[in-house]
Design a protein around this motif. Structure first.
Motif, PDB file in Angstrom:
ATOM      1  N   ALA A  50      70.459  23.551  23.123  1.00 39.15           N
ATOM      2  CA  ALA A  50      70.412  25.017  23.205  1.00 39.15           C
ATOM      3  C   ALA A  50      69.228  25.578  22.416  1.00 39.15           C
ATOM      4  O   ALA A  50      68.600  26.548  22.837  1.00 39.15           O
ATOM      5  N   ARG A  51      68.907  24.977  21.273  1.00 38.98           N
ATOM      6  CA  ARG A  51      67.870  25.519  20.406  1.00 38.98           C
ATOM      7  C   ARG A  51      66.474  24.941  20.682  1.00 38.98           C
ATOM      8  O   ARG A  51      65.475  25.651  20.646  1.00 38.98           O
TER       9      ARG A  51
ATOM     10  N   SER B 169      71.645  28.910  27.010  1.00 42.12           N
ATOM     11  CA  SER B 169      71.505  30.161  26.255  1.00 42.12           C
ATOM     12  C   SER B 169      71.801  31.350  27.163  1.00 42.12           C
ATOM     13  O   SER B 169      71.895  31.202  28.391  1.00 42.12           O
TER      14      SER B 169
ATOM     15  N   GLU C 179      69.042  31.700  29.675  1.00 42.25           N
ATOM     16  CA  GLU C 179      69.167  30.707  30.742  1.00 42.25           C
ATOM     17  C   GLU C 179      70.323  31.038  31.677  1.00 42.25           C
ATOM     18  O   GLU C 179      70.232  30.812  32.884  1.00 42.25           O
TER      19      GLU C 179
ATOM     20  N   GLU D  16      64.258  25.091  26.142  1.00 42.79           N
ATOM     21  CA  GLU D  16      64.528  26.345  26.858  1.00 42.79           C
ATOM     22  C   GLU D  16      64.039  26.225  28.302  1.00 42.79           C
ATOM     23  O   GLU D  16      62.882  25.890  28.544  1.00 42.79           O
TER      24      GLU D  16
END
Length: 199
Positions: free
Chosen positions: A157-158, A122, A125, A161
């Protein structure tokens, strides 16, 4: 990496070692090891399978049995440990034995993580990426957490984290949708490899 590395964990054990040659692995394989190769035609895949089963035999003995979940993850029977997680790259195998669900991933540092980074990193990140190994560390951590989660359909990605990467301390802090905050170990057993593991 020239030889085996073992690290005691709070609820288990991490073992990292070179895969070695297929010929030597086949020489020391048991009947159960050979049976587990059914349907595997690739020499590299056969060596990977035999390498982690060699580690399993050394740690738990030949009475320990392996079975697989519906998702294809290995589990143990007749073992001191209830859970196992396995990872390998071209020349190294990493195995975590634990009393609770666990995960490990090992990669070669030279792998081109930038090519697929947009699918698993992300914007938040990306801000953590300050060194050459950070993308690899993020990938390894997410793979280890994916194995810990033990379900299909995880979106790197979702659903996962990465909150911080600390190479000097050897730790990654992450958050997963199913679990909450997780602390993972992070190490480079040599200059060519990196791995992340649940502690």
């Amino acid at each position: 990496m020239d030889n085996s590395l073992s690290l005691s964990l709070p609820e288990g054990l991490l073992v990292v070692e070179p895969i070695g040659s297929l010929a030597s692995l086949e020489e020391e394989a048991t009947f159960a090891d050979r049976a587990s190769l059914e349907g595997i035609t690739s020499s590299a895949r056969r060596a990977e399978r035999l390498a982690w089963r060699r580690v399993l035999r050394r740690v738990e003995g030949e009475a320990c049995e392996v079975f697989y979940t519906e998702q294809g993850a290995p589990c143990l029977k007749n073992s001191h440990y209830q859970h196992i997680s396995v990872s390998h790259c071209a020349d190294l195998v990493a195995v975590v034995f634990a009393q609770s669900p666990c995960g490990v991933d090992v990669e070669r540092v030279e792998r081109n993580f930038e090519r697929v980074a947009r699918r698993y990193v992300s914007a938040t990140e990306q801000a953590l990426v300050t060194g050459k190994c950070d993308l690899a560390a993020i990938w390894c951590a997410k793979e280890a957490i994916y194995k810990l989660m033990g379900r299909v359909g995880v979106d790197f990605a979702r659903d996962i984290e990465i909150l911080s990467i600390a190479f000097p301390q050897g730790e990654i802090v992450a958050r997963a949708s199913d679990i909450g905050e997780i602390r993972l170990g992070l190490m480079q057993p040599d200059s060519e490899h990196i791995l992340a593991y649940t502690k």
